[in-house]
Design a protein around this motif. Structure first.
Motif, PDB file in Angstrom:
ATOM      1  N   GLY A  21       0.805  -1.217   0.000  1.00 10.16           N
ATOM      2  CA  GLY A  21       0.000   0.000   0.000  1.00 10.16           C
ATOM      3  C   GLY A  21       0.838   1.267   0.000  1.00 10.16           C
ATOM      4  N   ALA A  22       0.421   2.238  -0.795  1.00 12.81           N
ATOM      5  CA  ALA A  22       1.177   3.487  -0.924  1.00 12.81           C
ATOM      6  C   ALA A  22       1.240   4.271   0.378  1.00 12.81           C
ATOM      7  CB  ALA A  22       0.556   4.353  -2.024  1.00 12.81           C
ATOM      8  N   ASP A  23       0.280   4.010   1.280  1.00 13.45           N
ATOM      9  CA  ASP A  23       0.265   4.747   2.540  1.00 13.45           C
ATOM     10  C   ASP A  23       1.129   4.073   3.611  1.00 13.45           C
ATOM     11  OD1 ASP A  23      -1.475   2.622   2.474  1.00 13.45           O
ATOM     12  OD2 ASP A  23      -2.917   3.512   3.869  1.00 13.45           O
ATOM     13  N   PHE A  24       1.725   2.921   3.279  1.00 15.64           N
ATOM     14  CA  PHE A  24       2.630   2.264   4.219  1.00 15.64           C
ATOM     15  C   PHE A  24       4.047   2.817   4.067  1.00 15.64           C
ATOM     16  CE2 PHE A  24      -0.350  -1.533   3.809  1.00 15.64           C
ATOM     17  CZ  PHE A  24      -0.945  -1.291   5.044  1.00 15.64           C
ATOM     18  N   PRO A  25       4.824   2.878   5.147  1.00 15.63           N
ATOM     19  CA  PRO A  25       6.233   3.293   5.032  1.00 15.63           C
ATOM     20  C   PRO A  25       7.030   2.182   4.346  1.00 15.63           C
ATOM     21  CG  PRO A  25       5.724   2.672   7.302  1.00 15.63           C
ATOM     22  CD  PRO A  25       4.441   2.638   6.541  1.00 15.63           C
ATOM     23  N   LEU A  26       7.379   2.379   3.070  1.00 15.52           N
ATOM     24  CA  LEU A  26       7.921   1.313   2.235  1.00 15.52           C
ATOM     25  C   LEU A  26       9.209   0.716   2.815  1.00 15.52           C
ATOM     26  CD1 LEU A  26       7.718  -0.339  -0.358  1.00 15.52           C
ATOM     27  CD2 LEU A  26       9.005   1.482  -1.529  1.00 15.52           C
ATOM     28  N   GLY A  27      10.137   1.580   3.237  1.00 15.84           N
ATOM     29  CA  GLY A  27      11.404   1.078   3.766  1.00 15.84           C
ATOM     30  C   GLY A  27      11.208   0.193   4.978  1.00 15.84           C
ATOM     31  N   PHE A  28      10.277   0.573   5.837  1.00 20.42           N
ATOM     32  CA  PHE A  28      10.004  -0.205   7.046  1.00 20.42           C
ATOM     33  C   PHE A  28       9.403  -1.557   6.689  1.00 20.42           C
ATOM     34  CE2 PHE A  28       7.113  -1.537  10.451  1.00 20.42           C
ATOM     35  CZ  PHE A  28       7.997  -1.567  11.530  1.00 20.42           C
ATOM     36  N   VAL A  29       8.464  -1.564   5.741  1.00 22.26           N
ATOM     37  CA  VAL A  29       7.833  -2.825   5.336  1.00 22.26           C
ATOM     38  C   VAL A  29       8.865  -3.762   4.714  1.00 22.26           C
ATOM     39  CG1 VAL A  29       6.162  -3.882   3.771  1.00 22.26           C
ATOM     40  CG2 VAL A  29       5.553  -1.813   5.040  1.00 22.26           C
ATOM     41  N   ILE A  30       9.717  -3.230   3.853  1.00 23.81           N
ATOM     42  CA  ILE A  30      10.757  -4.064   3.234  1.00 23.81           C
ATOM     43  C   ILE A  30      11.698  -4.615   4.297  1.00 23.81           C
ATOM     44  CG2 ILE A  30      12.774  -4.018   1.711  1.00 23.81           C
ATOM     45  CD1 ILE A  30      11.237  -2.040  -0.051  1.00 23.81           C
ATOM     46  N   TYR A  31      12.030  -3.773   5.277  1.00 25.46           N
ATOM     47  CA  TYR A  31      12.890  -4.239   6.374  1.00 25.46           C
ATOM     48  C   TYR A  31      12.249  -5.417   7.092  1.00 25.46           C
ATOM     49  CZ  TYR A  31      15.339  -4.379  10.833  1.00 25.46           C
ATOM     50  OH  TYR A  31      16.037  -4.813  11.933  1.00 25.46           O
ATOM     51  N   GLU A  32      10.986  -5.303   7.429  1.00 26.29           N
ATOM     52  CA  GLU A  32      10.308  -6.378   8.150  1.00 26.29           C
ATOM     53  C   GLU A  32      10.188  -7.635   7.303  1.00 26.29           C
ATOM     54  OE1 GLU A  32       9.187  -6.604  11.321  1.00 26.29           O
ATOM     55  OE2 GLU A  32      10.134  -4.692  11.761  1.00 26.29           O
ATOM     56  N   LEU A  33       9.914  -7.477   6.013  1.00 30.33           N
ATOM     57  CA  LEU A  33       9.796  -8.634   5.135  1.00 30.33           C
ATOM     58  C   LEU A  33      11.120  -9.369   4.982  1.00 30.33           C
ATOM     59  CD1 LEU A  33       7.558  -7.161   2.270  1.00 30.33           C
ATOM     60  CD2 LEU A  33       6.873  -8.891   3.943  1.00 30.33           C
ATOM     61  N   LEU A  34      12.216  -8.627   4.860  1.00 34.79           N
ATOM     62  CA  LEU A  34      13.510  -9.243   4.570  1.00 34.79           C
ATOM     63  C   LEU A  34      14.264  -9.694   5.820  1.00 34.79           C
ATOM     64  CD1 LEU A  34      14.904  -6.955   1.713  1.00 34.79           C
ATOM     65  CD2 LEU A  34      13.898  -9.228   1.508  1.00 34.79           C
ATOM     66  N   SER A  35      14.078  -9.000   6.920  1.00 37.76           N
ATOM     67  CA  SER A  35      14.870  -9.334   8.109  1.00 37.76           C
ATOM     68  C   SER A  35      14.350 -10.576   8.812  1.00 37.76           C
ATOM     69  CB  SER A  35      14.900  -8.151   9.086  1.00 37.76           C
ATOM     70  OG  SER A  35      13.596  -7.852   9.569  1.00 37.76           O
ATOM     71  N   THR A  36      13.053 -10.687   8.954  1.00 35.82           N
ATOM     72  CA  THR A  36      12.506 -11.795   9.745  1.00 35.82           C
ATOM     73  C   THR A  36      12.562 -13.121   8.998  1.00 35.82           C
ATOM     74  OG1 THR A  36      10.287 -11.178   8.984  1.00 35.82           O
ATOM     75  CG2 THR A  36      10.995 -10.322  11.109  1.00 35.82           C
ATOM     76  N   ALA A  37      12.200 -13.134   7.740  1.00 36.00           N
ATOM     77  CA  ALA A  37      12.120 -14.397   7.000  1.00 36.00           C
ATOM     78  C   ALA A  37      13.443 -14.835   6.394  1.00 36.00           C
ATOM     79  CB  ALA A  37      11.067 -14.280   5.891  1.00 36.00           C
ATOM     80  N   TYR A  38      14.315 -13.863   6.090  1.00 35.98           N
ATOM     81  CA  TYR A  38      15.523 -14.209   5.343  1.00 35.98           C
ATOM     82  C   TYR A  38      16.826 -13.806   6.036  1.00 35.98           C
ATOM     83  CZ  TYR A  38      11.781 -14.132   1.847  1.00 35.98           C
ATOM     84  OH  TYR A  38      10.591 -14.312   1.187  1.00 35.98           O
ATOM     85  N   GLY A  39      16.736 -13.091   7.144  1.00 38.57           N
ATOM     86  CA  GLY A  39      17.939 -12.771   7.901  1.00 38.57           C
ATOM     87  C   GLY A  39      18.783 -11.637   7.372  1.00 38.57           C
ATOM     88  N   PHE A  40      18.208 -10.746   6.549  1.00 39.29           N
ATOM     89  CA  PHE A  40      18.982  -9.608   6.053  1.00 39.29           C
ATOM     90  C   PHE A  40      19.169  -8.577   7.166  1.00 39.29           C
ATOM     91  CE2 PHE A  40      17.682 -11.487   2.101  1.00 39.29           C
ATOM     92  CZ  PHE A  40      18.740 -11.237   1.239  1.00 39.29           C
ATOM     93  N   LYS A  41      20.330  -7.938   7.182  1.00 38.45           N
ATOM     94  CA  LYS A  41      20.655  -6.945   8.199  1.00 38.45           C
ATOM     95  C   LYS A  41      20.262  -5.545   7.739  1.00 38.45           C
ATOM     96  CE  LYS A  41      22.452 -10.105  10.788  1.00 38.45           C
ATOM     97  NZ  LYS A  41      21.802 -10.543  12.033  1.00 38.45           N
ATOM     98  N   GLY A  42      20.156  -4.644   8.726  1.00 32.64           N
ATOM     99  CA  GLY A  42      19.611  -3.313   8.469  1.00 32.64           C
ATOM    100  C   GLY A  42      20.329  -2.513   7.410  1.00 32.64           C
ATOM    101  N   ASP A  43      21.679  -2.459   7.465  1.00 39.55           N
ATOM    102  CA  ASP A  43      22.373  -1.619   6.497  1.00 39.55           C
ATOM    103  C   ASP A  43      22.361  -2.241   5.104  1.00 39.55           C
ATOM    104  OD1 ASP A  43      23.963  -3.608   7.484  1.00 39.55           O
ATOM    105  OD2 ASP A  43      25.704  -2.351   7.892  1.00 39.55           O
ATOM    106  N   VAL A  44      22.281  -3.565   5.016  1.00 43.20           N
ATOM    107  CA  VAL A  44      22.131  -4.215   3.714  1.00 43.20           C
ATOM    108  C   VAL A  44      20.768  -3.851   3.116  1.00 43.20           C
ATOM    109  CG1 VAL A  44      22.014  -6.427   2.500  1.00 43.20           C
ATOM    110  CG2 VAL A  44      23.660  -6.109   4.362  1.00 43.20           C
ATOM    111  N   ILE A  45      19.728  -3.871   3.943  1.00 44.72           N
ATOM    112  CA  ILE A  45      18.389  -3.514   3.474  1.00 44.72           C
ATOM    113  C   ILE A  45      18.334  -2.050   3.072  1.00 44.72           C
ATOM    114  CG2 ILE A  45      15.952  -3.355   4.127  1.00 44.72           C
ATOM    115  CD1 ILE A  45      16.443  -5.756   6.009  1.00 44.72           C
TER     116      ILE A  45
END
Length: 448
Positions: free
Chosen positions: A257-281
């Motif tokens: 959704g356009a009203d969601f904070p995109l960077g935050f959503v991508i962080y949550e999607l990538l960090s929890t399921a795949y183990g990506f770190k903050g600065d990589v994201i």
């Protein structure tokens, strides 16, 4: 006023940590927290055993801890298991910090004990103050909301039944019930970040607000509730925005959704399921905004590729070189299951030229930026430190009898086309420190 015994029983019941049908392995160091935990469990009639780790890092202190725990286990009539670890040698071998080495060793042993003797749960004596200290550690190091929720009451077969109690309450219980315990002298050392927070920061805050511990307990509970709420929301977004086909997960940005904070959503999607770190994201999000198609980013086990408004995520294949650029001024970069920390120094500050293999000290003025970090490939060669001739990386690893799985995960750091460091093993002699060196790049590998 609720006693510690009542608080313990209530906390266990409210959080469903275990029942009297469970066999529970208590991890007991000899410190006041774990000795009180042993007392509470036995008084409540649980079926327990005691596991003690002797990391052999504090000389006679470590031996005296072991003696105390064995004596108390015998007094309570419960099984006692002891393991002595050569922790210093393991740190030297892996390049891990003391804390990470000790954690890996002890939990692997706890798992082994549980399987061998039929323990269903492992209990650790973390308490409310530990959780508060963890909040500040993560805050200072940089973290998402999840890192600010403190220590959870249970996770993956490990329970923490003292999370309701403060260090002060536990100590008062020990004194009142004449429970013997030992004080780890390293707890008074301010060279560790946790101790700096415990001994320096938190007492100052308590001067401002004497009810700080209780306030933080409530704050951490609210933050944990907020994270659970976010987790539910992210799962709904995942169902809408992520599709899976042929082992590849595709994240469709246009379905967020356009009203969601995109960077935050991508962080949550990538960090929890795949183990990506903050600065990589963060770097991935910048590439996404620039529509840099084809750029790849790595976690410990996964590769994320930016491709025309989507992010493709798949397990990293064995033949993927995991190549990344390291720009001048970088402070750290991820390297498989490790992280590399970069530090610039003047040669006059270097006191020890003989460093362990997980640290590289090279002549910074000989480097061409950006550096390249990737897995080694056939045909790679370098001049091992102390030698004059070239040697193939494959031959070097074979001579060192490196196991095949570890060999396949070996990384190299390059300046232009020249290997600077066979990461975690040997620098190239052409980049060694000499009498003419003025500026030093010090690189430290740490397992994550």
């Amino acid at each position: 006023m609720t006693t510690l015994t009542e608080g313990f029983r209530r906390y266990v019941a409210e959080n469903g940590l275990f029942t009297h049908d469970d066999r529970i392995l208590l991890t007991v160091s000899g410190g006041v927290d774990s000795m009180v935990m042993l007392s509470l469990f036995t008084a409540a009639g649980y079926d327990v055993g005691v596991a003690h780790c002797n990391f052999q890092l504090r000389g006679a202190e470590s031996e005296e801890d072991e003696v105390l725990v064995e004596r108390e286990a015998a007094k309570y009539g419960v099984p006692f298991y002891n393991r002595r670890f050569d922790t210093a040698a393991e740190m030297e071998r892996t390049g891990e910090s003391m804390e990470m080495t000790a954690r890996r060793l002890r939990y692997a042993w706890f798992d082994s004990l549980s399987r061998e003797h039929g323990y269903t749960t492992v209990a650790v004596a973390h308490h409310a103050d530990d959780s508060i200290e963890t909040f500040f550690i993560n805050l200072l190091r940089g973290t998402g909301l999840r890192g600010l929720t403190g220590i959870s009451a249970q996770r993956e077969g490990v329970v923490r039944p003292l999370m309701f109690a403060s260090r002060k309450e536990i100590l008062e219980y020990a004194v009142a019930h004449r429970i013997p315990f030992r004080e780890d002298s390293s707890n008074r050392s301010t060279k560790y970040l946790r101790n700096k927070i415990r001994l320096g920061l938190i007492p100052r805050i308590r001067e401002i607000n004497p009810k700080f511990t209780e306030l933080m307990r409530r704050n951490l509970s609210r933050l944990a509730d907020a994270q659970r709420f976010i987790d539910r929301g992210i799962e709904r977004i995942r169902q809408d925005a992520v599709t899976t086909r042929d082992g590849i997960d595709t994240i469709r940005i246009d379905r967020i959704g356009a009203d969601f904070p995109l960077g935050f959503v991508i962080y949550e999607l990538l960090s929890t399921a795949y183990g990506f770190k903050g600065d990589v994201i963060d770097a991935l999000c910048r590439a996404l905004a620039k529509e840099s198609a084809g750029r790849r980013f790595y976690s410990r086990e996964y590769t994320a590729t930016v491709d025309r408004g989507t992010i493709l995520v798949a397990r990293t294949s064995a033949d993927d070189l995991c190549q990344t650029a390291v720009p001048e001024g970088a402070l750290r970069t991820y390297c498989g299951n490790s992280v590399l920390y970069f530090e610039r120094r003047d040669i006059d500050t270097i006191r020890d030229f003989g460093v362990p293999e997980h640290i590289a000290q090279v002549d910074a003025d000989k480097l061409r930026w950006p550096l390249t970090l990737r897995r080694w490939r056939e045909g790679d060669w370098f001049v091992p430190y102390g030698m004059t001739g070239r040697k193939k990386v494959s031959d070097y690893l074979t001579d060192r009898k490196i196991p095949l799985p570890e060999k396949q995960r070996q990384f190299v750091l390059l300046s232009g086309e020249e290997i600077v460091w066979l990461v975690g093993r040997r620098i190239d002699d052409r980049y060694r420190l000499t009498s003419e060196t003025e500026n030093v790049l010090r690189i430290t590998k740490e397992i994550i």
